[in-house]
Structure formats: C-alpha cells, structure tokens
Scaffold this motif. Structure first.
Motif, PDB file in Angstrom:
ATOM      1  N   CYS A 192       0.852  -1.203   0.000  1.00  0.00           N
ATOM      2  CA  CYS A 192       0.000   0.000   0.000  1.00  0.00           C
ATOM      3  C   CYS A 192       0.883   1.247   0.000  1.00  0.00           C
ATOM      4  O   CYS A 192       1.900   1.309   0.696  1.00  0.00           O
ATOM      5  CB  CYS A 192      -0.873  -0.030   1.252  1.00  0.00           C
ATOM      6  N   CYS A 227       2.002   2.198   5.809  1.00  0.00           N
ATOM      7  CA  CYS A 227       1.151   1.000   5.707  1.00  0.00           C
ATOM      8  C   CYS A 227       1.930  -0.140   5.062  1.00  0.00           C
ATOM      9  O   CYS A 227       2.609   0.060   4.063  1.00  0.00           O
ATOM     10  CB  CYS A 227      -0.110   1.300   4.905  1.00  0.00           C
ATOM     11  N   CYS A 262      -4.153  -0.513  -0.053  1.00  0.00           N
ATOM     12  CA  CYS A 262      -4.762  -1.733   0.491  1.00  0.00           C
ATOM     13  C   CYS A 262      -6.275  -1.538   0.559  1.00  0.00           C
ATOM     14  O   CYS A 262      -6.788  -0.436   0.427  1.00  0.00           O
ATOM     15  CB  CYS A 262      -4.179  -2.047   1.866  1.00  0.00           C
ATOM     16  N   HIS A 266      -7.494   0.971   3.410  1.00  0.00           N
ATOM     17  CA  HIS A 266      -7.341   2.394   3.088  1.00  0.00           C
ATOM     18  C   HIS A 266      -8.254   2.800   1.943  1.00  0.00           C
ATOM     19  O   HIS A 266      -8.755   3.921   1.899  1.00  0.00           O
ATOM     20  CB  HIS A 266      -5.870   2.707   2.768  1.00  0.00           C
TER      21      HIS A 266
HETATM   22 ZN   LIG Z   1      -2.979   0.664   3.485  1.00  0.00          ZN
END
Ligand SMILES: [Zn+2]
Length: 190
Positions: A138, A143, A177, A180
């Motif tokens: 991500c 992240c 991801c 998110h």
């Molecule tokens: Zn993420």
C-alpha cells in the motif's frame, strides 16, 4: 506449462519489469518472442515497453488482436497493459494459445479505481488463464498491507468516484490496500 497466463497487480507492482525480464530470459535461450502493447498507451511512446527501474524493449503497438497474425517461429507472446484490450481480444489470444500452440503471457491490472474488474481481466479468469499475482505494498505512508486497490484523485487531491475506466498515465492514482481504499473512497470528507 500452462499456455495462457495472467500476471496481474496494481499500478507500480513491477508488471512491466517482470514482462521485460521474462522476454530477456526467453531470448537468451534462443526462443523467439513478440512483445505487444495497446496502441492507446502513449506513456512512453508507441514502440517500446519501459519499466520504472530502467528496463526497456521494443514492442508492437496494436489497437486490438482481430487482425493480428503471430509469427510462425514465435513461441511466446508477451502482452502488456492487457486491461486496455477487450474480451474478444482475449478470445483471440485463447485461439493463438490453443490452436497456434504459442505461450501467451498477459500483464495488467485486475480492478479499476471503482473496485470493478476490467472486462479483459474478467475474461482471462473466465477462460482459465493461470493467475500470477504481482505483490506490492500500500502506498499510504507507513502502511505495510498488500496493495489491491486503486484510488484516483482529481487535481485538488480529492478521490474521484466515477468516470472512465481506462486510465492513461498513473500520476493521479495511488495503489492502496483494501482498508485504506474503503476509508478514503467512502469518506464523507471527499
Ligand atoms: Zn494501506
């Protein structure tokens, strides 16, 4: 070995680099390959496939596969940005793989920035292409989750929720991801 492959991943997951490395290795072994890209992809010019890490090779840019004749001594067809082709192009590639006895390796995106599959990518799954996921993280800072989705932003940095499924260039996109994606795509602030 399967004769029809789909190497899929989000933007910036090194798909073009993987294609170019595969092409290099085949050629080094004396295996004739053809590199194909959709004619609508003008990011790096019409006649090359380039990766962000500096690899490059010549390619043929075509609008579709309907009139495409694969060379008799060609053994492997490598197709970049497969999501820009159509389901009927995938059917043509199936014919090339099964009836012309070529190995067809497709590279591209699975889903667009609205979490919908590209029609060509869906068709590759329907016809039983061997799936290979190219993994990357991500792009939200800090992240570490697997990037599976794309967010598309306007010039003010706001998430775009609709529009053309075909994306030219990737400067306004982030590969993120699922968590998110859901947070930012469905955020009331946007
Ligand atoms: Zn993420």
């Amino acid at each position: 070995m399967a004769n029809l492959h789909f190497h899929y991943g989000v933007m910036s997951s090194s798909k073009s680099a993987a294609l170019l490395i595969n092409a290099y290795n085949f050629k080094k072994n004396g295996i004739k390959v053809e590199l194909i890209k959709p004619a609508i992809d003008n990011r790096f010019g019409e006649k090359t496939i380039d990766s962000r890490i500096g690899l490059s090779d010549t390619a043929t840019a075509i609008p579709n596969f309907q009139n495409y004749i694969v060379g008799e001594d060609t053994r492997v067809l490598l197709v970049d940005e497969i999501q820009f082709f159509s389901p009927s192009d995938i059917d043509r590639l199936v014919d090339i793989a099964d009836n012309k006895n070529k190995i067809v390796m497709c590279y591209g995106l699975m889903v667009d920035s609205n979490e919908k599959m590209f029609p060509a990518s869906q068709r590759l799954i329907e016809v039983g292409a061997k799936l290979h996921r190219m993994e990357s993280n991500c792009q939200i800072q800090g992240c570490m989750h697997l990037a599976t989705h794309h967010l598309r932003f306007d010039s003010n940095g706001k998430v775009i929720h609709s529009g053309d499924q075909i994306a030219l260039g990737d400067s306004n996109y982030k590969s993120v991801c699922r968590k998110h994606y859901n947070q930012m795509y469905h955020s009331k602030q946007h």
